[in-house]
Every structure is written in C-alpha cells, then in structure tokens.
Design a protein around this motif. Structure first.
Motif, PDB file in Angstrom:
ATOM      1  N   ILE A  33      44.759  37.316  30.701  1.00 55.28           N
ATOM      2  CA  ILE A  33      45.731  38.115  29.949  1.00 55.28           C
ATOM      3  C   ILE A  33      46.354  37.291  28.831  1.00 55.28           C
ATOM      4  CG2 ILE A  33      48.013  39.196  30.144  1.00 55.28           C
ATOM      5  CD1 ILE A  33      47.020  40.255  32.898  1.00 55.28           C
ATOM      6  N   GLN A  34      46.725  36.063  29.124  1.00 56.20           N
ATOM      7  CA  GLN A  34      47.322  35.199  28.108  1.00 56.20           C
ATOM      8  C   GLN A  34      46.368  34.983  26.931  1.00 56.20           C
ATOM      9  OE1 GLN A  34      47.644  30.896  28.825  1.00 56.20           O
ATOM     10  NE2 GLN A  34      49.851  31.088  28.482  1.00 56.20           N
ATOM     11  N   LEU A  35      45.112  34.680  27.221  1.00 54.70           N
ATOM     12  CA  LEU A  35      44.150  34.364  26.160  1.00 54.70           C
ATOM     13  C   LEU A  35      43.684  35.603  25.402  1.00 54.70           C
ATOM     14  CD1 LEU A  35      41.974  31.719  28.058  1.00 54.70           C
ATOM     15  CD2 LEU A  35      43.752  31.282  26.360  1.00 54.70           C
ATOM     16  N   LEU A  36      43.722  36.762  26.053  1.00 53.34           N
ATOM     17  CA  LEU A  36      43.266  37.993  25.415  1.00 53.34           C
ATOM     18  C   LEU A  36      44.376  38.728  24.666  1.00 53.34           C
ATOM     19  CD1 LEU A  36      41.027  39.324  28.320  1.00 53.34           C
ATOM     20  CD2 LEU A  36      40.213  38.853  25.994  1.00 53.34           C
ATOM     21  N   SER A  37      45.629  38.314  24.850  1.00 56.66           N
ATOM     22  CA  SER A  37      46.752  39.087  24.330  1.00 56.66           C
ATOM     23  C   SER A  37      46.678  39.320  22.826  1.00 56.66           C
ATOM     24  CB  SER A  37      48.076  38.400  24.681  1.00 56.66           C
ATOM     25  OG  SER A  37      48.306  38.494  26.063  1.00 56.66           O
ATOM     26  N   ASN A  38      46.254  38.319  22.070  1.00 57.84           N
ATOM     27  CA  ASN A  38      46.153  38.468  20.621  1.00 57.84           C
ATOM     28  C   ASN A  38      44.736  38.189  20.134  1.00 57.84           C
ATOM     29  OD1 ASN A  38      49.040  38.968  19.985  1.00 57.84           O
ATOM     30  ND2 ASN A  38      49.295  36.918  20.853  1.00 57.84           N
ATOM     31  N   HIS A  39      43.759  38.486  20.999  1.00 59.43           N
ATOM     32  CA  HIS A  39      42.379  38.176  20.635  1.00 59.43           C
ATOM     33  C   HIS A  39      41.874  39.151  19.559  1.00 59.43           C
ATOM     34  CE1 HIS A  39      38.086  37.337  20.967  1.00 59.43           C
ATOM     35  NE2 HIS A  39      38.427  36.218  21.605  1.00 59.43           N
ATOM     36  N   PRO A  40      41.209  38.641  18.525  1.00 59.02           N
ATOM     37  CA  PRO A  40      40.774  39.526  17.439  1.00 59.02           C
ATOM     38  C   PRO A  40      39.603  40.436  17.784  1.00 59.02           C
ATOM     39  CG  PRO A  40      40.001  37.281  17.057  1.00 59.02           C
ATOM     40  CD  PRO A  40      40.916  37.220  18.245  1.00 59.02           C
ATOM     41  N   TRP A  41      38.852  40.139  18.850  1.00 54.71           N
ATOM     42  CA  TRP A  41      37.655  40.922  19.173  1.00 54.71           C
ATOM     43  C   TRP A  41      37.816  41.811  20.397  1.00 54.71           C
ATOM     44  CZ3 TRP A  41      33.034  36.918  18.799  1.00 54.71           C
ATOM     45  CH2 TRP A  41      33.002  36.397  17.507  1.00 54.71           C
ATOM     46  N   PHE A  42      38.759  41.492  21.285  1.00 55.39           N
ATOM     47  CA  PHE A  42      38.862  42.194  22.563  1.00 55.39           C
ATOM     48  C   PHE A  42      40.279  42.713  22.795  1.00 55.39           C
ATOM     49  CE2 PHE A  42      35.599  38.799  23.395  1.00 55.39           C
ATOM     50  CZ  PHE A  42      34.504  39.639  23.352  1.00 55.39           C
ATOM     51  N   GLU A  43      40.371  43.867  23.459  1.00 52.15           N
ATOM     52  CA  GLU A  43      41.654  44.502  23.759  1.00 52.15           C
ATOM     53  C   GLU A  43      41.685  44.907  25.223  1.00 52.15           C
ATOM     54  OE1 GLU A  43      44.078  48.617  22.592  1.00 52.15           O
ATOM     55  OE2 GLU A  43      42.230  48.069  21.536  1.00 52.15           O
ATOM     56  N   ILE A  44      42.710  44.478  25.947  1.00 53.15           N
ATOM     57  CA  ILE A  44      42.821  44.808  27.372  1.00 53.15           C
ATOM     58  C   ILE A  44      43.147  46.289  27.528  1.00 53.15           C
ATOM     59  CG2 ILE A  44      44.071  44.374  29.516  1.00 53.15           C
ATOM     60  CD1 ILE A  44      44.688  41.560  28.430  1.00 53.15           C
ATOM     61  N   ALA A  45      42.271  46.995  28.249  1.00 53.98           N
ATOM     62  CA  ALA A  45      42.464  48.426  28.446  1.00 53.98           C
ATOM     63  C   ALA A  45      42.540  48.820  29.914  1.00 53.98           C
ATOM     64  CB  ALA A  45      41.316  49.197  27.776  1.00 53.98           C
ATOM     65  N   TRP A  46      42.220  47.890  30.808  1.00 55.80           N
ATOM     66  CA  TRP A  46      42.140  48.231  32.239  1.00 55.80           C
ATOM     67  C   TRP A  46      42.419  46.987  33.051  1.00 55.80           C
ATOM     68  CZ3 TRP A  46      38.204  47.372  36.206  1.00 55.80           C
ATOM     69  CH2 TRP A  46      38.305  48.253  37.297  1.00 55.80           C
ATOM     70  N   LEU A  47      43.303  47.107  34.026  1.00 54.86           N
ATOM     71  CA  LEU A  47      43.638  46.018  34.929  1.00 54.86           C
ATOM     72  C   LEU A  47      43.401  46.476  36.357  1.00 54.86           C
ATOM     73  CD1 LEU A  47      47.041  44.887  33.346  1.00 54.86           C
ATOM     74  CD2 LEU A  47      44.814  43.795  33.049  1.00 54.86           C
ATOM     75  N   ALA A  48      42.756  45.634  37.157  1.00 49.68           N
ATOM     76  CA  ALA A  48      42.466  46.013  38.535  1.00 49.68           C
ATOM     77  C   ALA A  48      42.782  44.852  39.463  1.00 49.68           C
ATOM     78  CB  ALA A  48      41.009  46.429  38.689  1.00 49.68           C
ATOM     79  N   ALA A  49      43.167  45.187  40.683  1.00 48.83           N
ATOM     80  CA  ALA A  49      43.483  44.164  41.683  1.00 48.83           C
ATOM     81  C   ALA A  49      43.308  44.780  43.066  1.00 48.83           C
ATOM     82  CB  ALA A  49      44.892  43.622  41.484  1.00 48.83           C
ATOM     83  N   GLY A  74      38.184  45.153  30.597  1.00 46.56           N
ATOM     84  CA  GLY A  74      38.933  45.230  31.839  1.00 46.56           C
ATOM     85  C   GLY A  74      38.959  43.881  32.531  1.00 46.56           C
ATOM     86  N   ILE A  75      39.913  43.707  33.446  1.00 48.15           N
ATOM     87  CA  ILE A  75      40.038  42.455  34.198  1.00 48.15           C
ATOM     88  C   ILE A  75      40.089  42.787  35.683  1.00 48.15           C
ATOM     89  CG2 ILE A  75      41.404  40.369  34.608  1.00 48.15           C
ATOM     90  CD1 ILE A  75      42.583  40.730  31.790  1.00 48.15           C
ATOM     91  N   LEU A  76      39.156  42.238  36.444  1.00 46.22           N
ATOM     92  CA  LEU A  76      39.183  42.334  37.905  1.00 46.22           C
ATOM     93  C   LEU A  76      39.945  41.137  38.466  1.00 46.22           C
ATOM     94  CD1 LEU A  76      35.461  43.223  38.709  1.00 46.22           C
ATOM     95  CD2 LEU A  76      37.411  44.769  38.719  1.00 46.22           C
ATOM     96  N   GLY A  77      40.759  41.372  39.489  1.00 44.22           N
ATOM     97  CA  GLY A  77      41.572  40.289  40.028  1.00 44.22           C
ATOM     98  C   GLY A  77      42.649  39.873  39.039  1.00 44.22           C
ATOM     99  N   ALA A  78      43.252  40.843  38.381  1.00 47.59           N
ATOM    100  CA  ALA A  78      44.129  40.575  37.238  1.00 47.59           C
ATOM    101  C   ALA A  78      45.435  39.885  37.607  1.00 47.59           C
ATOM    102  CB  ALA A  78      44.437  41.884  36.509  1.00 47.59           C
ATOM    103  N   THR A  79      45.872  39.969  38.865  1.00 50.65           N
ATOM    104  CA  THR A  79      47.186  39.412  39.215  1.00 50.65           C
ATOM    105  C   THR A  79      47.140  37.942  39.613  1.00 50.65           C
ATOM    106  OG1 THR A  79      46.934  40.213  41.488  1.00 50.65           O
ATOM    107  CG2 THR A  79      48.093  41.655  39.929  1.00 50.65           C
TER     108      THR A  79
END
Length: 369
Positions: free
Chosen positions: A20-36, A7-12
C-alpha cells in the motif's frame, strides 16, 4: 503508461502494508481491491489494519472495505493484477485460484518459487526467466499466471552476485545472515526472545536461500531453468534490528579476479538502465568504501530501499574474496521486489489481455480479421 487497477491479497499484514505504501502514488498502478482473512473481511481497512509504517495510512485506503481472500469475494470486477502477501500454506491454496480466474498473480510467497514452470525473478538478475510463465497451464486456459520474487535474504545477495557470476563464474558460496525482526512479520519475534540476543535459527530460511540462489543465477534453457552449478552454504540468524538484512559473504570464483575488477563489475552493473521503471534503482549495487559500512540504520534506504549496498571487500583465506551486503528486507526483499516485477511485466506487455486464454485471443483475432 495507462494506470491499471490492482488488488492486494493479505493486505493487512506487514508486506501488505508495504504494498500500500509503495503503490499509493505509483504512476502505473492504482489500488482498487483489498483482501484479507475472514477476521478482517467486511471491515474498513482502517479498522482491520494495525498500521505500522512511518508514513500515514492514506485516507481513501483506510475507508476501503476489506473483502475475502478469494476471487469470488470481489464486489464488482476483480482486478486482473493481484499482488499477493500471503503465508505459504495459504498461498498454496489461494494463488492458483486467482491465476485460474485469469489474473496475473505477483507473489511474495515461497509456495511456488521452486516450481519448474513458475518464474522466480529479480529483474536485474534474470528477467528473461519470465518467459516460463507462458508454459503454465493457467496461462493456456485463462490467460492468468503466477510470478514470484525470492526470499528477502536471497534478493540482496543475488544482486551483488550477478555481475560477479557473469564475469568470473561462481564455484562456491558461504553466507551468514543477520536478519531484521520485521522479516518475521507482526507481531513477529517476542521482545524477551530477541532483545540483547541473537537467534541462530529461522525456519526453512537456510534451505530457501540455498535453493533459490541456484534458480536465480541459473540459465533459461528452452522451457526450463538450468540451475547454477555452485555449492551454496547458508547460516541464517535473527537479530535485534528493525529493518535491513546484513549478510557476510565469502565466494570462490571460477576465474581469477582482482579487487579492481570486482569493483568495476558492481559499478558497471546497470541492466535496467533506459527502461524507465518507476521502482528500479539507478544503481542496483552500491559499494561503500568506509571500513565499517554497510549498516542497516545508515544504508537500508539507498535507492529508495531498492538498492543492495556492499562493503568491506577483502581477500578470503579460505575461498577467494569476502564482503558484506545489506538490503532492505520489506522493500527490496518483499513488496518492492514484487512491484518491480509488475513493472517489467507491464513494460513487456505481459499484463495486457489478462483473463483471455491464448486460444481465445486467436479466435477473437480471426473474427476481427
């Protein structure tokens, strides 16, 4: 390695966007939750965010609903790996709540950097300091913890200093920064204040640099950090550059060092070699022989934005040697730094079994036995 939900806090914000840019195609991590903040919560990310980066906002991210910046705001299961891109005052309130909920909070905020039991980490410099997280009360009670990365101007600097400290020892340091406007976030510095101008003040920046360098280059001594025994003086300036912090550095060593020995120290500095961390640069410190380099426009993306570039090495008439160092402030200096910390935590097993306190783990193991 199995992909883990994050998840990302302060995502906006600007650092949230870099995550978000660096995690978009990351092989180990997947964005599942965005918070702001409350003004963004309930909207889709595409509606809530003014996307400012030079790559397209991924469609599936744009369609995600932004949730409140609190653990209980998660609809469904809260990811146990949280990247935090919050202002310090907000982080001071919220990050402990996520750690108490059993999350690994990998923070870009200054709120807890200088707290004694919170690791302040640049993996190439002091990955061994991650052992501090095991002493945190959150870790003992819920399995969660907080790990921080340093100030954007300190990261590029300590990458260049670490191999020099190891070989020659550092007695004194004088640094003047020329910091990009992206370091102030969005909308940042007003155009009439910065265009054609230099602003010789960034609130709390000099204090952060002077304190954080001491902790980063300090040594782990049991359950605490022994600070680097060196005098550090910093002047911090905001300049009309989009991305990339430039720093002019003069250093006094404890042992005499030649130019060739300094260059060899930088060239041979590859502490993460063989660990196969996706975000780690092959060469964390790159030296440029050209008399007018490094420059932000030309050199900030070295090592995919994760390398520190040094140049203009020459003798100093006041101290011993002086040089220029450049690093990308929102990649290496912010989101990329936190992401690399997460990769090291994953590689060392410290992202396993989050949300389970050590005592509960022992009880579970006893039952299974």
């Amino acid at each position: 390695m199995e992909r883990r939900k994050v998840g990302i806090l302060g995502a906006t914000g600007m650092v949230g966007q870099r995550f978000i840019q660096l995690l978009s195609n990351h092989p180990w991590f997947e964005i599942a939750w965005l918070a702001a903040s409350d003004r963004s919560a309930g909207k889709t990310y595409g509606e809530a965010c003014k996307w400012k980066l030079d790559t397209p906002l991924p469609r599936h991210i744009a369609a995600m609903t932004v949730e409140p910046n609190v653990p209980e705001g998660a609809k469904g299961e809260l990811p146990k790996i949280i990247f935090a891109a919050l202002d310090a005052d907000i982080a001071r309130e919220l990050e402990p709540k996520f750690a108490a909920a059993g999350c690994a909070v990998i923070s870009n905020s200054s709120a807890f950097r200088m707290v004694a039991d919170v690791p302040l980490v640049v993996p190439e410099v002091n990955a061994d300091h991650l052992a501090l997280l095991e002493t945190q009360q959150w870790r003992k009670q819920s399995g969660g913890y907080i790990v921080t990365n340093p100030n954007c101007s300190a990261i590029g600097l300590v990458l260049a200093l670490k191999p020099l400290e190891e070989r020659f020892g550092i007695e004194g340091l004088f640094v003047t920064t020329m910091q990009a406007v992206s370091g102030a976030g969005y909308p940042g510095v007003a155009s009439l204040d910065i265009l054609g101008n230099v602003v010789p003040f960034i609130k709390n920046e000099e204090e952060k640099m002077q304190e954080e360098v001491g902790k980063l280059l300090g040594s782990l001594n049991g359950g605490s950090i022994k600070m680097l025994n060196a005098k550090v003086s910093a002047h911090c300036n905001r300049v009309a550059v989009e991305d990339g912090h430039t720093e002019c550095v003069s250093v006094k060593f404890r042992k005499k060092a030649s130019r060739e020995e300094i260059l060899a120290a930088w060239r041979e500095f590859t502490p993460l070699a063989g660990q196969h961390l996706p975000t780690a640069p092959d060469q964390p410190v790159e030296f440029d022989e050209a008399e007018d380099r490094p420059q932000p426009r030309l050199d900030r993306m070295r090592g995919r934005g994760m390398a520190s570039t040094v140049g203009r090495l020459r003798e100093c008439s006041l101290l011993d040697w002086k040089f220029v160092v450049l690093s990308h402030n929102t990649i290496r200096g912010a989101a990329g730094a936190a992401l690399l910390n997460a990769e090291v935590l994953a590689r060392t097993g410290k992202l396993d079994k989050l949300g389970i306190a050590p005592a509960a783990k022992s009880e579970r193991q006893a039952v299974l036995a």
